[in-house]
Design an enzyme around this catalytic site. Structure first.
Site, PDB file in Angstrom:
ATOM      1  CG  ASN A   1      56.444 104.122  81.187  1.00  0.00           C
ATOM      2  OD1 ASN A   1      57.069 105.111  81.538  1.00  0.00           O
ATOM      3  ND2 ASN A   1      56.424 103.704  79.940  1.00  0.00           N
TER       4      ASN A   1
ATOM      5  CG  ASP B   1      58.750  98.905  74.796  1.00  0.00           C
ATOM      6  OD1 ASP B   1      59.137  98.249  73.813  1.00  0.00           O
ATOM      7  OD2 ASP B   1      57.827  98.530  75.537  1.00  0.00           O
TER       8      ASP B   1
END
Length: 398
Positions: free
Chosen positions: A107, A135
C-alpha cells in the site's frame, strides 16, 4: 532514443518478490525496445542517490536464480520521501534516460507510485506499479504476489505443529501470525486441515473484536475434548474499543512496537485456566521460505513483472497490475492479469470480508478456504497416526 527501465522495491520482502523482478527483466529483454533495466539499490532513497545497477548485464543463469532467492536482490527500504524528493525525480530519470518506472510493493509503495506519476506529468515517463505484499491487503485485485507463499508456509507449519500437539496432548499451543490489520495470513492456517478435528482448532482474525471470555471458553471446551489445542491468532488482535490486546512496548516517531500476542494469550490460558500453554511465532520465516514457496505464487509474480513492463511499453501510466479471477464451470482456478488506476489503490487497506469469517469469530468459512486453496498450492503430506488407528479399532477412548 535510448529507453531504459527502473525497478524499485519498497517495504518488506516476500518469497517471490525477486520473481517479479525477473519477469520485468525478461520482458524488457524480449521486447528489444530497451537498452538497460536498472535496479534501484536500496529502495526509493536509491533514486535520489542514483544508485542504479544495470541488471541486463548479467547472464540468464544468474538471473534465473532470482526465482528462488528470498528477500530482495536489489534491496528495499521504508524511506519517507518528501515533496522535494518527488520533484527531483523527473530530472534524474531524464539524466539516466529512464522512460519506464516500475515501483514494486504494498500500500505505501503504491502511494509512492502515484506520487511519482504525478511528478512526471507532462513528460513521456510511464509509471506502473507491481503489487507485492504477504498481507494481501492491496485493494482492487483478487490477491497479491507474496501472499500465496506466506499462506502455504503457515498452513504447512500449523499442520506439523498440529501433529506434534496431537501426539502429546497435554497443552495449548498459540501460533502468532503476521498481519497487523488484515487477517489473510492468519486465515490461511485453515488449509492445514485434512479432516474434521485437525489443527488449527481456533482461528482469530483482527477483523473481529477479540473477546477474552469467549476465547477462554472455547479453549477450555476443546482442551477437555482433545487434550491438545492449536490456536492461530493474528498479531493485530484488538479489543472491543479498538485497542490492541497487548500494550505498546516501544515508540519511535510514527512507529509503534507491540508485545507478542502469542505470548500474551498463552499466559492468559495458564493464569485463567490453569492449563499448560506455549506460543510460537514464525514471523519473517513465512515470507522468506523458498522450500515452501508456492509455485502458483512464483508464476504469478513473474506475470506481474512482465505485465508491468508491457503496460508501460504500451503507454500506460499511473496504474497498478492487478489479478482478476475468472469464473469456471468446473471450479478450476483461472486468473488473468489486468491494470487498475493507482488512485484506487493508494493507501487503501483491504480486509478479510465478513463472509469469510464464521459467526462466533473463532474460525473461517469454507468460502474462504475455497478462495485461498489454489493460491497457497499446499502440498499435504500423509502423516501416520497409529494412535488414531488403535482407538478407531477399539471403538472408544479410555
Amino acid at each position: 532514443m535510448e529507453k531504459n527501465v527502473l525497478v524499485i522495491h519498497g517495504g518488506g520482502p516476500t518469497a517471490v518478490l525477486n520473481a517479479s523482478l525477473y519477469g520485468a527483466i525478461q520482458s524488457a529483454k524480449e521486447s528489444g525496445e530497451t537498452s538497460h533495466v536498472y535496479g534501484a539499490i536500496g529502495g526509493s532513497e536509491a533514486i535520489l542517490k542514483e544508485r542504479f545497477l544495470d541488471l541486463m548485464q548479467f547472464p540468464e543463469e544468474t538471473l534465473r536464480r532470482l526465482l528462488t532467492t528470498p528477500g530482495t536482490a536489489i534491496g528495499s527500504s521504508r524511506y519517507a520521501l518528501s515533496e522535494e524528493d518527488y520533484a527531483r525525480m523527473p530530472e534524474i530519470f531524464e539524466k539516466w534516460k529512464i522512460k519506464y518506472v516500475l515501483p514494486t510493493g504494498g500500500n505505501g509503495t503504491m502511494d509512492t507510485c502515484g506520487k511519482i506519476q504525478r511528478a512526471c506529468e507532462g513528460t513521456d515517463i510511464c509509471v506502473v506499479g507491481i503489487p507485492k505484499t504477504i498481507d494481501n491487503d492491496i485493494a482492487v485485485t483478487d490477491h497479491t504476489p507474496g501472499y500465496g507463499s506466506s499462506a502455504r508456509y503457515l498452513a504447512e507449519t500449523v499442520a506439523e505443529i498440529g501433529a506434534d500437539v496431537k501426539s502429546l496432548p497435554i497443552h495449548v499451543c498459540i501460533v502468532e501470525a503476521m498481519g497487523r490489520n488484515a487477517g489473510w495470513i492468519t486465515a490461511a492456517s485453515a488449509l492445514a486441515r485434512e479432516k474434521k478435528g485437525d489443527a488449527p482448532h481456533l482461528i482469530y482474525l483482527p477483523e473481529r473484536p477479540f473477546r477474552e471470555e469467549e476465547f477462554l471458553e472455547d479453549v477450555k471446551r476443546l482442551y477437555e475434548e482433545l487434550g491438545g489445542v492449536v490456536v492461530v491468532a493474528s498479531e493485530g488482535l484488538k479489543k472491543e474499543n479498538g485497542e490492541p490486546i497487548v500494550p505498546p512496548i516501544f515508540r519511535s516517531g510514527r512507529s509503534v512496537y507491540y508485545g507478542d500476542v502469542g505470548a500474551y494469550l498463552a499466559e492468559l490460558v495458564i493464569r485463567k485456566l490453569g492449563i499448560k500453554a506455549r506460543s510460537e511465532k514464525p514471523g519473517i520465516c513465512g515470507r522468506a521460505s523458498i522450500p515452501l514457496q508456492s509455485a502458483v505464487d512464483r508464476e504469478e509474480a513473474v506475470i506481474a513483472g512482465r505485465t508491468a513492463f508491457e503496460s508501460a511499453l504500451a503507454g500506460q501510466t499511473g496504474v497498478m497490475v492487478s489479478f482478476v479471477r475468472e469464473a469456471s464451470e468446473d471450479g478450476s482456478y483461472r486468473m488473468h492479469p489486468g491494470t487498475v488506476p493507482i488512485q484506487e489503490v493508494m493507501m487503501y487497506e483491504r480486509k478479510v470480508p465478513e463472509s469469510y469469517i464464521n459467526e462466533r469469530g473463532n474460525d473461517v468459512t469454507e468460502e474462504f478456504v475455497s478462495w485461498c486453496r489454489p493460491l497457497a498450492d499446499v502440498h499435504h503430506r500423509e502423516f501416520i497416526d497409529f494412535q488414531e488407528y488403535y482407538w478407531e479399532r477399539k471403538g472408544k477412548r479410555e
